[in-house]
Design a protein around this motif. Structure first.
Motif, PDB file in Angstrom:
ATOM      1  N   GLY A 142       6.410  -0.687  12.955  1.00  0.00           N
ATOM      2  CA  GLY A 142       7.212  -0.180  14.063  1.00  0.00           C
ATOM      3  C   GLY A 142       7.148   1.325  14.117  1.00  0.00           C
ATOM      4  N   GLN A 143       7.405   1.876  15.287  1.00  0.00           N
ATOM      5  CA  GLN A 143       7.456   3.334  15.397  1.00  0.00           C
ATOM      6  C   GLN A 143       8.674   3.879  14.669  1.00  0.00           C
ATOM      7  OE1 GLN A 143       7.048   3.286  19.792  1.00  0.00           O
ATOM      8  NE2 GLN A 143       5.270   4.603  19.502  1.00  0.00           N
ATOM      9  N   THR A 144       9.730   3.078  14.611  1.00  0.00           N
ATOM     10  CA  THR A 144      10.897   3.382  13.781  1.00  0.00           C
ATOM     11  C   THR A 144      11.270   2.105  13.030  1.00  0.00           C
ATOM     12  OG1 THR A 144      12.570   2.716  15.401  1.00  0.00           O
ATOM     13  CG2 THR A 144      11.721   4.981  15.562  1.00  0.00           C
ATOM     14  N   CYS A 145      12.067   2.259  11.980  1.00  0.00           N
ATOM     15  CA  CYS A 145      12.464   1.075  11.220  1.00  0.00           C
ATOM     16  C   CYS A 145      13.369   0.157  12.029  1.00  0.00           C
ATOM     17  CB  CYS A 145      13.141   1.497   9.920  1.00  0.00           C
ATOM     18  SG  CYS A 145      11.988   2.179   8.695  1.00  0.00           S
ATOM     19  N   ALA A 146      14.070   0.716  13.012  1.00  0.00           N
ATOM     20  CA  ALA A 146      14.921  -0.123  13.867  1.00  0.00           C
ATOM     21  C   ALA A 146      14.093  -1.123  14.671  1.00  0.00           C
ATOM     22  CB  ALA A 146      15.742   0.757  14.810  1.00  0.00           C
ATOM     23  N   ASP A 147      12.812  -0.790  14.904  1.00  0.00           N
ATOM     24  CA  ASP A 147      11.948  -1.688  15.677  1.00  0.00           C
ATOM     25  C   ASP A 147      11.644  -2.984  14.934  1.00  0.00           C
ATOM     26  OD1 ASP A 147      11.825   0.147  17.747  1.00  0.00           O
ATOM     27  OD2 ASP A 147      10.018   1.116  16.959  1.00  0.00           O
ATOM     28  N   ILE A 148      11.655  -2.940  13.605  1.00  0.00           N
ATOM     29  CA  ILE A 148      11.270  -4.130  12.831  1.00  0.00           C
ATOM     30  C   ILE A 148      12.374  -4.594  11.896  1.00  0.00           C
ATOM     31  CG2 ILE A 148       8.787  -3.731  12.977  1.00  0.00           C
ATOM     32  CD1 ILE A 148       8.899  -2.448  10.230  1.00  0.00           C
ATOM     33  N   ASN A 149      13.513  -3.905  11.879  1.00  0.00           N
ATOM     34  CA  ASN A 149      14.696  -4.387  11.169  1.00  0.00           C
ATOM     35  C   ASN A 149      15.579  -5.090  12.188  1.00  0.00           C
ATOM     36  OD1 ASN A 149      14.214  -3.687   8.545  1.00  0.00           O
ATOM     37  ND2 ASN A 149      15.201  -1.685   8.678  1.00  0.00           N
ATOM     38  N   ALA A 188       8.016  10.774  -1.099  1.00  0.00           N
ATOM     39  CA  ALA A 188       7.371  10.908   0.208  1.00  0.00           C
ATOM     40  C   ALA A 188       8.363  10.458   1.272  1.00  0.00           C
ATOM     41  CB  ALA A 188       6.096  10.067   0.281  1.00  0.00           C
ATOM     42  N   GLY A 189       8.684  11.347   2.196  1.00  0.00           N
ATOM     43  CA  GLY A 189       9.615  11.021   3.272  1.00  0.00           C
ATOM     44  C   GLY A 189      10.990  10.642   2.788  1.00  0.00           C
ATOM     45  N   GLY A 190      11.439  11.233   1.684  1.00  0.00           N
ATOM     46  CA  GLY A 190      12.759  10.944   1.148  1.00  0.00           C
ATOM     47  C   GLY A 190      12.850   9.674   0.338  1.00  0.00           C
ATOM     48  N   THR A 191      11.724   9.019   0.092  1.00  0.00           N
ATOM     49  CA  THR A 191      11.689   7.772  -0.677  1.00  0.00           C
ATOM     50  C   THR A 191      10.886   7.980  -1.955  1.00  0.00           C
ATOM     51  OG1 THR A 191      11.863   6.389   1.298  1.00  0.00           O
ATOM     52  CG2 THR A 191      10.953   5.354  -0.671  1.00  0.00           C
ATOM     53  N   LEU A 192      11.343   7.384  -3.059  1.00  0.00           N
ATOM     54  CA  LEU A 192      10.593   7.427  -4.307  1.00  0.00           C
ATOM     55  C   LEU A 192       9.630   6.246  -4.356  1.00  0.00           C
ATOM     56  CD1 LEU A 192      10.406   8.825  -7.203  1.00  0.00           C
ATOM     57  CD2 LEU A 192      11.706   6.830  -7.979  1.00  0.00           C
ATOM     58  N   PHE A 193       8.348   6.542  -4.560  1.00  0.00           N
ATOM     59  CA  PHE A 193       7.326   5.501  -4.698  1.00  0.00           C
ATOM     60  C   PHE A 193       6.843   5.459  -6.143  1.00  0.00           C
ATOM     61  CE2 PHE A 193       7.320   6.481  -0.215  1.00  0.00           C
ATOM     62  CZ  PHE A 193       7.138   5.253   0.387  1.00  0.00           C
ATOM     63  N   VAL A 194       6.668   4.237  -6.651  1.00  0.00           N
ATOM     64  CA  VAL A 194       6.174   4.031  -8.010  1.00  0.00           C
ATOM     65  C   VAL A 194       4.959   3.122  -7.930  1.00  0.00           C
ATOM     66  CG1 VAL A 194       6.721   3.268 -10.339  1.00  0.00           C
ATOM     67  CG2 VAL A 194       8.537   4.177  -8.872  1.00  0.00           C
ATOM     68  N   THR A 205       0.857  -1.187   0.000  1.00  0.00           N
ATOM     69  CA  THR A 205       0.000   0.000   0.000  1.00  0.00           C
ATOM     70  C   THR A 205       0.891   1.235   0.000  1.00  0.00           C
ATOM     71  OG1 THR A 205      -0.125   0.114   2.416  1.00  0.00           O
ATOM     72  CG2 THR A 205      -1.836  -1.161   1.291  1.00  0.00           C
ATOM     73  N   PRO A 206       0.458   2.341  -0.598  1.00  0.00           N
ATOM     74  CA  PRO A 206       1.275   3.542  -0.686  1.00  0.00           C
ATOM     75  C   PRO A 206       1.030   4.475   0.501  1.00  0.00           C
ATOM     76  CG  PRO A 206      -0.680   3.821  -2.010  1.00  0.00           C
ATOM     77  CD  PRO A 206      -0.796   2.455  -1.377  1.00  0.00           C
ATOM     78  N   PRO A 207       1.893   5.472   0.692  1.00  0.00           N
ATOM     79  CA  PRO A 207       1.654   6.459   1.745  1.00  0.00           C
ATOM     80  C   PRO A 207       0.548   7.446   1.397  1.00  0.00           C
ATOM     81  CG  PRO A 207       3.633   7.007   0.528  1.00  0.00           C
ATOM     82  CD  PRO A 207       3.183   5.667   0.039  1.00  0.00           C
ATOM     83  N   GLN A 208       0.175   7.510   0.117  1.00  0.00           N
ATOM     84  CA  GLN A 208      -0.909   8.384  -0.323  1.00  0.00           C
ATOM     85  C   GLN A 208      -1.598   7.731  -1.507  1.00  0.00           C
ATOM     86  OE1 GLN A 208       1.809  11.663  -1.272  1.00  0.00           O
ATOM     87  NE2 GLN A 208       1.253  11.495  -3.441  1.00  0.00           N
ATOM     88  N   ALA A 209      -2.837   8.106  -1.753  1.00  0.00           N
ATOM     89  CA  ALA A 209      -3.588   7.523  -2.862  1.00  0.00           C
ATOM     90  C   ALA A 209      -2.860   7.780  -4.178  1.00  0.00           C
ATOM     91  CB  ALA A 209      -4.999   8.105  -2.902  1.00  0.00           C
ATOM     92  N   CYS A 210      -2.857   6.790  -5.045  1.00  0.00           N
ATOM     93  CA  CYS A 210      -2.156   6.947  -6.323  1.00  0.00           C
ATOM     94  C   CYS A 210      -2.811   6.070  -7.376  1.00  0.00           C
ATOM     95  CB  CYS A 210      -0.679   6.574  -6.178  1.00  0.00           C
ATOM     96  SG  CYS A 210      -0.396   4.863  -5.664  1.00  0.00           S
ATOM     97  N   MET A 219       6.598   5.391   6.198  1.00  0.00           N
ATOM     98  CA  MET A 219       5.439   6.027   5.578  1.00  0.00           C
ATOM     99  C   MET A 219       4.576   6.655   6.669  1.00  0.00           C
ATOM    100  SD  MET A 219       4.215   3.389   2.527  1.00  0.00           S
ATOM    101  CE  MET A 219       3.635   2.132   3.662  1.00  0.00           C
ATOM    102  N   ASN A 220       4.325   7.922   6.520  1.00  0.00           N
ATOM    103  CA  ASN A 220       3.389   8.633   7.403  1.00  0.00           C
ATOM    104  C   ASN A 220       3.720   8.457   8.889  1.00  0.00           C
ATOM    105  OD1 ASN A 220       1.958   9.428   5.074  1.00  0.00           O
ATOM    106  ND2 ASN A 220       0.737   7.533   5.115  1.00  0.00           N
ATOM    107  N   GLY A 221       4.992   8.534   9.222  1.00  0.00           N
ATOM    108  CA  GLY A 221       5.412   8.537  10.612  1.00  0.00           C
ATOM    109  C   GLY A 221       5.635   7.175  11.226  1.00  0.00           C
ATOM    110  N   LEU A 222       5.377   6.094  10.498  1.00  0.00           N
ATOM    111  CA  LEU A 222       5.632   4.745  10.990  1.00  0.00           C
ATOM    112  C   LEU A 222       6.474   3.990   9.974  1.00  0.00           C
ATOM    113  CD1 LEU A 222       2.086   3.814  12.397  1.00  0.00           C
ATOM    114  CD2 LEU A 222       4.106   4.501  13.717  1.00  0.00           C
ATOM    115  N   CYS A 223       6.903   2.789  10.342  1.00  0.00           N
ATOM    116  CA  CYS A 223       7.732   1.980   9.451  1.00  0.00           C
ATOM    117  C   CYS A 223       7.032   0.637   9.195  1.00  0.00           C
ATOM    118  CB  CYS A 223       9.105   1.754  10.068  1.00  0.00           C
ATOM    119  SG  CYS A 223      10.326   1.134   8.872  1.00  0.00           S
ATOM    120  N   TYR A 224       7.085   0.162   7.954  1.00  0.00           N
ATOM    121  CA  TYR A 224       6.278  -0.982   7.537  1.00  0.00           C
ATOM    122  C   TYR A 224       7.122  -2.021   6.799  1.00  0.00           C
ATOM    123  CZ  TYR A 224       2.338   2.232   8.265  1.00  0.00           C
ATOM    124  OH  TYR A 224       1.428   3.113   8.796  1.00  0.00           O
TER     125      TYR A 224
END
Length: 628
Positions: A538-545, A496-502, A479-484, A577-582
């Motif tokens: 995760g609240q940060t990517c370190a939580d789930i990496n 979005a958030g420094g990442t390129l989404f396609v 799923t994306p961080p915003q509708a597309c 994405m949007n303040g959380l990590c997935y």
């Protein structure tokens, strides 16, 4: 004497004709097929874990050491052809009575046509840099069993030496590609069928040698695998070493008929219904031929050295066992519920060998009777129909490989061109995530569609590295961080958030999660289920990496029996994405009662494990509020 030699001139003539068929079909197909997702990774130097994860130590030496810098495609095609032709010669040699060079050439070419053109093998041959070694695995397994089949007078030391060499060849075969060692057992199956050539005593001692050699081969395989891992300083984390759950085994047994039908109809690859019916018809005819050969073994026992009721049973066990057990055996030996067509790419060789051997028994048992004359013709025609239909089906598959590869290159170039117009994008350093997967109805054959490098849920997409010099591979999200809207629509490519989404599909962001379970240990993340997705958040990517190993979520019934598992491998990148990590994994929405979540460092080592009742699910916000 039961040993058989084929004259060199016959082999040379057969090889020339086989090459004239193979090179314009599969040979050109391999050369033009382009890269699939795995080959893009190999080109970027990624995920070369043949020995330490998949246990394929021989493939590791060939792919990563001997041919570390790659090899010309012509060399790879030559190795593939030589291996497949060698397999055809050895199977034909064991299946027919040597009644003349014309029969020998015809038999070799029939086996080669049926085996090399099979749609399952075609899928394997698309893995250009791996296919040569997997095909050598086929040759090694068949050659191993030929060494220990009944032959003329042998010294005891000579027999022991042959068995030792056979064990090593089998170990090498397993080291190339585990499932392909199973083709070698077509040789003892042919010994069982050939009641015209081998008596019961020879057959029994052959089977005893097979058991001994197989056991020794397993020991040698594990020893050489471990030596490889130690010598190359690799970190072992074998994928399928934990055994199979009893509930999974029961499910597979209940689905035995369905999987057999899929195997022999080409259904594992999703070929069109016309081909499925034709493949099933030829397979059914092959089984009828086996039953006829068994009847001849019983009622024409005086003309056969291994005839009688035991001979009839031998024919049935050898023919039907090879046809129905060998292809499905690997499915029962690993815990995953699916069976991949390319893992049994050898099934065409089995059909050809069984048909030829059955026809030989009929001819020898009914010699000088009208029944014996049409038997070899019927057998050759059956193999011809089977082989040609497989070749025609494969001719529709080869263009899909090249067209998909070409489309992937066009897509990546178009994406980068579009992205360069966005502020903050740098193809070298910007993280890239694809969303969903491209849809191409025209690139299908039946329901078969070769995966794009941008396929839904791809965890390692190396095409940006190989084509545009990116420093890291791209990942994906469901799923994306915003509708597309799907590419090439406006807004399909965005930052979005420094990442390129396609985006490749019309999708909306993930809604607030209400069906979540906290992770174990000191991890402050959660596992949530939503819309046929399992999502680590995760609240940060370190939580789930978690570095080494993987998160495994296993769903169980009330008795603790396995229903399904979702694995979050280390290489699947987390995405902010949007303040959380997935991190995402696709799953089904079938009900379960118990959930077990564990961090597996390896197949034998677990960092932590937690277990929940399905009713323990909580909203994600509540879990994070509790942690904070």
């Amino acid at each position: 004497m039961t040993n058989v030699r084929i004259p060199a001139r016959v082999l040379f003539f057969s090889a020339i004709i086989a090459a004239l068929f193979f090179l314009p079909t599969a040979g050109i197909g391999i050369a033009r097929s382009g890269f699939n997702p795995d080959e893009w990774r190999f080109a970027a130097g990624l995920e070369r874990v043949f020995a330490e994860v998949h246990g394929r130590w021989a493939t590791h030496w060939a792919h990563e050491v001997l041919f570390e810098q790659g090899a010309p495609i012509a060399i790879l095609i030559f190795i593939i052809f030589a291996a497949l032709f060698g397999v055809s010669v050895l199977i034909a040699r064991g299946a027919i009575a040597m009644t003349g060079p014309v029969m020998v050439v015809t038999a070799i070419l029939a086996v080669f046509l049926a085996g090399s053109s099979h749609v399952y093998l075609t899928e394997l041959l698309h893995y250009q840099t791996l296919a040569p070694w997997f095909c050598l695995g086929l040759l090694a397994s068949v050659g191993a069993m030929v060494l220990i089949e009944p032959a003329g007078m042998r010294s005891r030391s000579g027999l022991i030496l042959r068995m030792a060499v056979a064990a090593e060849l089998m170990a090498i075969s397993i080291g190339f590609y585990q499932s392909y060692v199973l083709l070698g057992f077509i040789i003892p199956a042919l010994v069982l069928i050939r009641v015209d050539r081998f008596n019961h005593r020879q057959c029994l001692f052959c089977l005893l040698r097979v058991l001994i050699v197989s056991g020794a081969a397993l020991v040698l395989y594990q020893l050489q695998r471990d030596i490889t891992i130690y010598a190359l300083n690799l970190d072992a984390n074998f994928r399928f070493s934990g055994g199979i759950d009893a509930a999974v085994l029961a499910d597979k047994l209940s689905a035995f008929y369905r999987i057999e039908k899929l195997i022999h109809s080409g259904g594992l690859l999703g070929v069109p219904s016309f081909y499925r019916r034709l493949f099933l018809l030829t397979s059914a005819t092959a089984c009828i031929l086996v039953f006829i050969a068994a009847a001849v073994a019983v009622f024409a026992a005086r003309r056969l050295v291994g005839g009688g009721w035991i001979g009839g049973l031998r024919v049935l066990v050898g023919g039907l066992g090879a046809f129905f057990i060998l292809p499905v055996l690997i499915w029962f030996l690993y815990p995953e519920p699916y069976l991949i067509g390319r893992s049994i790419g050898f099934v065409g060789f089995i059909l050809a060998g069984v048909v030829l051997a059955s026809a030989t028994v009929i001819v020898q048992g009914m010699e000088a009777t009208p029944v014996s004359r049409p038997a070899p013709v019927v057998a050759m025609m059956l193999i011809l129909v089977f082989g040609v239909s497989q070749a025609v089906a494969s001719s529709h598959i080869w263009p899909l490989f090249s067209q998909t590869a070409e489309r992937d290159i066009e897509l990546v170039d178009a994406i980068v061109e579009r992205a360069r117009l966005l502020d903050g994008f740098d193809v070298i350093t910007t993280p890239i995530r694809s969303v969903g997967g491209p849809v191409s109805p025209s690139l299908k054959f039946g329901s078969f569609q070769t995966p794009s490098v941008f396929h839904r849920g791809v965890d390692m997409n190396a095409i940006f590295q190989v084509r545009h010099g990116a420093t890291d591979y791209a990942g994906s999200v469901l799923t994306p961080p915003q509708a597309c809207m799907g590419f090439p629509a406006e807004g399909a490519v965005f930052m979005a958030g420094g990442t390129l989404f396609v985006c490749f599909e019309d999708l909306k962001p993930l809604p607030a999660q209400s069906t979540c379970y906290p992770l174990g240990g000191d991890v402050t993340g959660a596992l949530c289920y939503s819309r046929r997705m399992a999502v680590l958040i995760g609240q940060t990517c370190a939580d789930i990496n978690l570095g080494k190993g993987q998160i495994v979520a296993t769903q169980l019934d009330e008795a603790g029996n396995w229903i399904r598992s979702n694995q979050f491998h280390w290489q699947a990148k987390a995405t902010e994405m949007n303040g959380l990590c997935y991190r995402f994994a696709e799953t089904s929405d079938l009900p379960f009662l118990v959930l077990r979540i564990e961090h597996k460092l390896s197949t034998s080592e677990t960092a932590w494990v937690v277990k929940y009742d399905v009713k323990d699910a909580r909203p994600l916000k509540e879990i994070f509020d509790t942690v904070n």
